[in-house]
Write a protein that holds these residues in place. Sequence first.
Motif, PDB file in Angstrom:
ATOM      1  N   VAL A  25      19.573  47.449  10.419  1.00  0.00           N
ATOM      2  CA  VAL A  25      18.851  47.308  11.837  1.00  0.00           C
ATOM      3  C   VAL A  25      18.758  47.907  12.182  1.00  0.00           C
ATOM      4  O   VAL A  25      19.480  48.494  13.176  1.00  0.00           O
ATOM      5  CB  VAL A  25      20.422  46.043  12.063  1.00  0.00           C
ATOM      6  CG1 VAL A  25      19.724  45.656  13.728  1.00  0.00           C
ATOM      7  CG2 VAL A  25      21.539  44.892  11.419  1.00  0.00           C
ATOM      8  N   THR A  26      17.604  47.895  12.700  1.00  0.00           N
ATOM      9  CA  THR A  26      16.717  49.247  13.510  1.00  0.00           C
ATOM     10  C   THR A  26      17.034  48.563  15.570  1.00  0.00           C
ATOM     11  O   THR A  26      17.503  48.048  15.048  1.00  0.00           O
ATOM     12  CB  THR A  26      15.379  48.933  13.288  1.00  0.00           C
ATOM     13  OG1 THR A  26      14.886  48.007  14.115  1.00  0.00           O
ATOM     14  CG2 THR A  26      15.249  49.178  12.237  1.00  0.00           C
ATOM     15  N   GLY A  27      17.600  49.917  15.714  1.00  0.00           N
ATOM     16  CA  GLY A  27      17.610  49.990  17.245  1.00  0.00           C
ATOM     17  C   GLY A  27      18.862  49.208  17.077  1.00  0.00           C
ATOM     18  O   GLY A  27      18.817  48.224  18.243  1.00  0.00           O
ATOM     19  N   SER A  28      20.024  49.900  16.190  1.00  0.00           N
ATOM     20  CA  SER A  28      21.272  48.915  16.476  1.00  0.00           C
ATOM     21  C   SER A  28      22.700  49.991  17.087  1.00  0.00           C
ATOM     22  O   SER A  28      23.500  49.285  16.984  1.00  0.00           O
ATOM     23  CB  SER A  28      21.733  48.621  15.045  1.00  0.00           C
ATOM     24  OG  SER A  28      21.629  49.086  14.042  1.00  0.00           O
ATOM     25  N   THR A  29      21.927  50.893  17.891  1.00  0.00           N
ATOM     26  CA  THR A  29      22.969  51.436  18.835  1.00  0.00           C
ATOM     27  C   THR A  29      23.595  50.769  19.684  1.00  0.00           C
ATOM     28  O   THR A  29      23.993  51.726  20.561  1.00  0.00           O
ATOM     29  CB  THR A  29      22.763  52.827  18.083  1.00  0.00           C
ATOM     30  OG1 THR A  29      21.009  53.812  19.709  1.00  0.00           O
ATOM     31  CG2 THR A  29      23.366  53.739  17.365  1.00  0.00           C
ATOM     32  N   SER A  30      23.073  50.153  20.757  1.00  0.00           N
ATOM     33  CA  SER A  30      22.740  50.071  22.007  1.00  0.00           C
ATOM     34  C   SER A  30      21.936  48.055  21.621  1.00  0.00           C
ATOM     35  O   SER A  30      21.265  47.352  20.773  1.00  0.00           O
ATOM     36  CB  SER A  30      21.638  50.469  22.595  1.00  0.00           C
ATOM     37  OG  SER A  30      21.792  49.529  23.859  1.00  0.00           O
ATOM     38  N   GLY A  31      22.024  47.502  22.600  1.00  0.00           N
ATOM     39  CA  GLY A  31      21.933  46.451  22.851  1.00  0.00           C
ATOM     40  C   GLY A  31      22.102  44.905  21.565  1.00  0.00           C
ATOM     41  O   GLY A  31      23.325  44.883  21.446  1.00  0.00           O
ATOM     42  N   ILE A  32      20.929  43.988  22.084  1.00  0.00           N
ATOM     43  CA  ILE A  32      20.559  43.244  21.116  1.00  0.00           C
ATOM     44  C   ILE A  32      20.528  43.436  19.326  1.00  0.00           C
ATOM     45  O   ILE A  32      21.894  42.900  19.206  1.00  0.00           O
ATOM     46  CB  ILE A  32      19.213  42.059  21.957  1.00  0.00           C
ATOM     47  CG1 ILE A  32      18.637  41.806  22.279  1.00  0.00           C
ATOM     48  CG2 ILE A  32      19.215  41.578  19.941  1.00  0.00           C
ATOM     49  CD1 ILE A  32      17.445  41.410  23.218  1.00  0.00           C
ATOM     50  N   GLY A  33      19.988  45.322  19.039  1.00  0.00           N
ATOM     51  CA  GLY A  33      20.240  44.943  17.672  1.00  0.00           C
ATOM     52  C   GLY A  33      22.217  45.751  17.446  1.00  0.00           C
ATOM     53  O   GLY A  33      22.228  45.533  16.291  1.00  0.00           O
ATOM     54  N   LEU A  34      22.866  46.168  18.435  1.00  0.00           N
ATOM     55  CA  LEU A  34      24.177  45.949  18.200  1.00  0.00           C
ATOM     56  C   LEU A  34      24.639  45.029  17.348  1.00  0.00           C
ATOM     57  O   LEU A  34      25.624  44.820  16.941  1.00  0.00           O
ATOM     58  CB  LEU A  34      25.392  46.702  19.097  1.00  0.00           C
ATOM     59  CG  LEU A  34      25.847  47.173  18.810  1.00  0.00           C
ATOM     60  CD1 LEU A  34      26.377  47.867  18.121  1.00  0.00           C
ATOM     61  CD2 LEU A  34      26.369  48.682  20.208  1.00  0.00           C
ATOM     62  N   GLY A  35      24.188  43.705  19.026  1.00  0.00           N
ATOM     63  CA  GLY A  35      24.587  42.112  19.194  1.00  0.00           C
ATOM     64  C   GLY A  35      24.389  41.835  17.683  1.00  0.00           C
ATOM     65  O   GLY A  35      25.182  41.709  16.982  1.00  0.00           O
ATOM     66  N   ILE A  36      23.113  41.767  16.639  1.00  0.00           N
ATOM     67  CA  ILE A  36      23.369  41.492  16.072  1.00  0.00           C
ATOM     68  C   ILE A  36      24.414  42.345  14.345  1.00  0.00           C
ATOM     69  O   ILE A  36      24.464  41.444  13.623  1.00  0.00           O
ATOM     70  CB  ILE A  36      21.499  41.240  14.958  1.00  0.00           C
ATOM     71  CG1 ILE A  36      21.020  40.534  16.750  1.00  0.00           C
ATOM     72  CG2 ILE A  36      21.759  40.751  13.994  1.00  0.00           C
ATOM     73  CD1 ILE A  36      18.934  40.298  16.480  1.00  0.00           C
ATOM     74  N   ALA A  37      24.361  43.671  14.535  1.00  0.00           N
ATOM     75  CA  ALA A  37      24.401  44.047  13.570  1.00  0.00           C
ATOM     76  C   ALA A  37      26.407  44.067  13.835  1.00  0.00           C
ATOM     77  O   ALA A  37      26.725  43.672  12.538  1.00  0.00           O
ATOM     78  CB  ALA A  37      24.618  45.774  14.200  1.00  0.00           C
ATOM     79  N   GLN A  38      26.665  43.683  14.824  1.00  0.00           N
ATOM     80  CA  GLN A  38      28.163  43.428  14.651  1.00  0.00           C
ATOM     81  C   GLN A  38      28.656  41.996  13.799  1.00  0.00           C
ATOM     82  O   GLN A  38      29.220  41.912  13.459  1.00  0.00           O
ATOM     83  CB  GLN A  38      28.646  43.180  16.173  1.00  0.00           C
ATOM     84  CG  GLN A  38      29.104  44.595  16.694  1.00  0.00           C
ATOM     85  CD  GLN A  38      29.046  44.505  18.477  1.00  0.00           C
ATOM     86  OE1 GLN A  38      28.742  44.315  19.062  1.00  0.00           O
ATOM     87  NE2 GLN A  38      30.134  45.967  18.604  1.00  0.00           N
ATOM     88  N   ALA A  39      27.709  41.110  13.871  1.00  0.00           N
ATOM     89  CA  ALA A  39      27.372  39.625  13.877  1.00  0.00           C
ATOM     90  C   ALA A  39      27.289  39.385  12.570  1.00  0.00           C
ATOM     91  O   ALA A  39      27.943  38.999  11.755  1.00  0.00           O
ATOM     92  CB  ALA A  39      26.488  38.625  14.916  1.00  0.00           C
ATOM     93  N   LEU A  40      26.194  40.429  12.022  1.00  0.00           N
ATOM     94  CA  LEU A  40      26.722  40.286  10.607  1.00  0.00           C
ATOM     95  C   LEU A  40      27.523  40.847   9.184  1.00  0.00           C
ATOM     96  O   LEU A  40      27.827  40.257   8.077  1.00  0.00           O
ATOM     97  CB  LEU A  40      24.618  41.317  10.041  1.00  0.00           C
ATOM     98  CG  LEU A  40      23.791  40.894  10.546  1.00  0.00           C
ATOM     99  CD1 LEU A  40      22.209  41.511  10.293  1.00  0.00           C
ATOM    100  CD2 LEU A  40      22.946  39.129  10.140  1.00  0.00           C
ATOM    101  N   ALA A  41      28.181  42.020  10.735  1.00  0.00           N
ATOM    102  CA  ALA A  41      29.097  43.036   9.612  1.00  0.00           C
ATOM    103  C   ALA A  41      30.611  41.673   9.800  1.00  0.00           C
ATOM    104  O   ALA A  41      31.389  41.973   8.745  1.00  0.00           O
ATOM    105  CB  ALA A  41      29.590  43.998  10.634  1.00  0.00           C
ATOM    106  N   ARG A  42      30.261  41.355  10.853  1.00  0.00           N
ATOM    107  CA  ARG A  42      31.510  40.109  10.732  1.00  0.00           C
ATOM    108  C   ARG A  42      31.052  38.916   9.936  1.00  0.00           C
ATOM    109  O   ARG A  42      32.299  38.564   9.244  1.00  0.00           O
ATOM    110  CB  ARG A  42      31.616  39.470  12.179  1.00  0.00           C
ATOM    111  CG  ARG A  42      32.905  39.666  12.857  1.00  0.00           C
ATOM    112  CD  ARG A  42      33.323  39.077  14.575  1.00  0.00           C
ATOM    113  NE  ARG A  42      31.779  38.978  15.486  1.00  0.00           N
ATOM    114  CZ  ARG A  42      31.328  39.911  16.273  1.00  0.00           C
ATOM    115  NH1 ARG A  42      32.317  40.619  16.769  1.00  0.00           N
ATOM    116  NH2 ARG A  42      30.239  39.600  17.132  1.00  0.00           N
ATOM    117  N   ALA A  43      30.101  38.968   9.583  1.00  0.00           N
ATOM    118  CA  ALA A  43      29.583  37.467   8.439  1.00  0.00           C
ATOM    119  C   ALA A  43      29.444  38.499   6.678  1.00  0.00           C
ATOM    120  O   ALA A  43      29.601  37.746   6.087  1.00  0.00           O
ATOM    121  CB  ALA A  43      28.343  37.025   8.629  1.00  0.00           C
ATOM    122  N   GLY A  44      30.207  39.532   7.164  1.00  0.00           N
ATOM    123  CA  GLY A  44      29.845  40.157   5.394  1.00  0.00           C
ATOM    124  C   GLY A  44      29.511  40.953   4.891  1.00  0.00           C
ATOM    125  O   GLY A  44      29.613  41.500   4.103  1.00  0.00           O
ATOM    126  N   ALA A  45      28.498  41.151   5.220  1.00  0.00           N
ATOM    127  CA  ALA A  45      26.879  42.316   5.457  1.00  0.00           C
ATOM    128  C   ALA A  45      27.293  43.083   5.386  1.00  0.00           C
ATOM    129  O   ALA A  45      28.133  43.914   6.396  1.00  0.00           O
ATOM    130  CB  ALA A  45      25.799  41.436   5.719  1.00  0.00           C
TER     131      ALA A  45
END
Length: 276
Positions: A25-45
Amino acid sequence: MLNALVSETGPMNGRKPLEGRSAIVTGSTSGIGLGIAQALARAGAAVMLNGFGNPADIETLRSSLADDNDIDVAYDSADMSSRDAILMMVERAAARFGQVDIVINNAGIQHVAPIGKFPAEKWDAIMAINLSAAFHLVQATFDAMCTRGYGRIINVASAHGLIASPFKSAYVAAKHGLVGFTKAIALEGAEFGVTSNAICPGYVWTPLVEHQIDDQATSNNIARDAVIRDVFLKNQPTKRFATVEEMGALSVFLCGDLAASMTGAAIPVDGGWTAH
Ligand code: NAD
């Protein structure tokens, strides 16, 4: 038959929906990218984080995401304006996770100025980070996805990938380009189980938007509430900011097996803005 349907839509015998998958997930230290990274992690990725920020804060984020979700989380500081750095990030992710199944092209920057005064170096930077980075990252991961028969590419475009606003020429051009790129890749991956979609957010409450609100309030000498109401949410019929959690939930859906037929789409998540 019914059992098969239930097992496909339900919680899959306690398995998380993206267990065994790995994502960059590029640009995932903040904002939308972080929100997407957190959701993917919760989904097990497993997740490769990327973006700028304070190293200690990023390490805290990385380790808590890993511990909270019992998954592998890595971080790479690749600058999305550098092809070499992007290729090295892909090599590191493949070595660590075994493969890269999901690519979220999210890193992005903005600059607002009338065309006559638009700095050429800002144009070049916006094109590099908001558009060309997606090409480099997809090029480095696409063939292996096709060979394995599963891949998910999500490009975080914008409502400005579908419509324009004045003074945002580079951003609008890059985001329209990203939507076109999304469609071309969808056609190339279609027979191989690789989907490519663009998420087109309206205004989302993130640090990027918060800074723009502060800047406009200061430079126009008007109250923050007025900037939010009369500028940012003027064209967003829901009169609320979209949330990073909404972007994360959509991303998890697009990465799942039940989104296999959804490809080449530019999906507005803009509170009705582009329905005008
Ligand atoms: P943000 O500023 O909160 O986050 C941007 C992220 O990108 C950060 O992690 C930052 O470190 C990273 N980044 C910036 N330049 C980089 C570079 N050269 N290399 C690597 N990482 C880099 O922004 P956001 O609001 O979360 O925006 C994320 C994406 O969503 C962008 O592509 C933006 O255009 C898009 N978008 C945002 C909104 C919104 O309202 N916030 C609306 C539509 C589209």
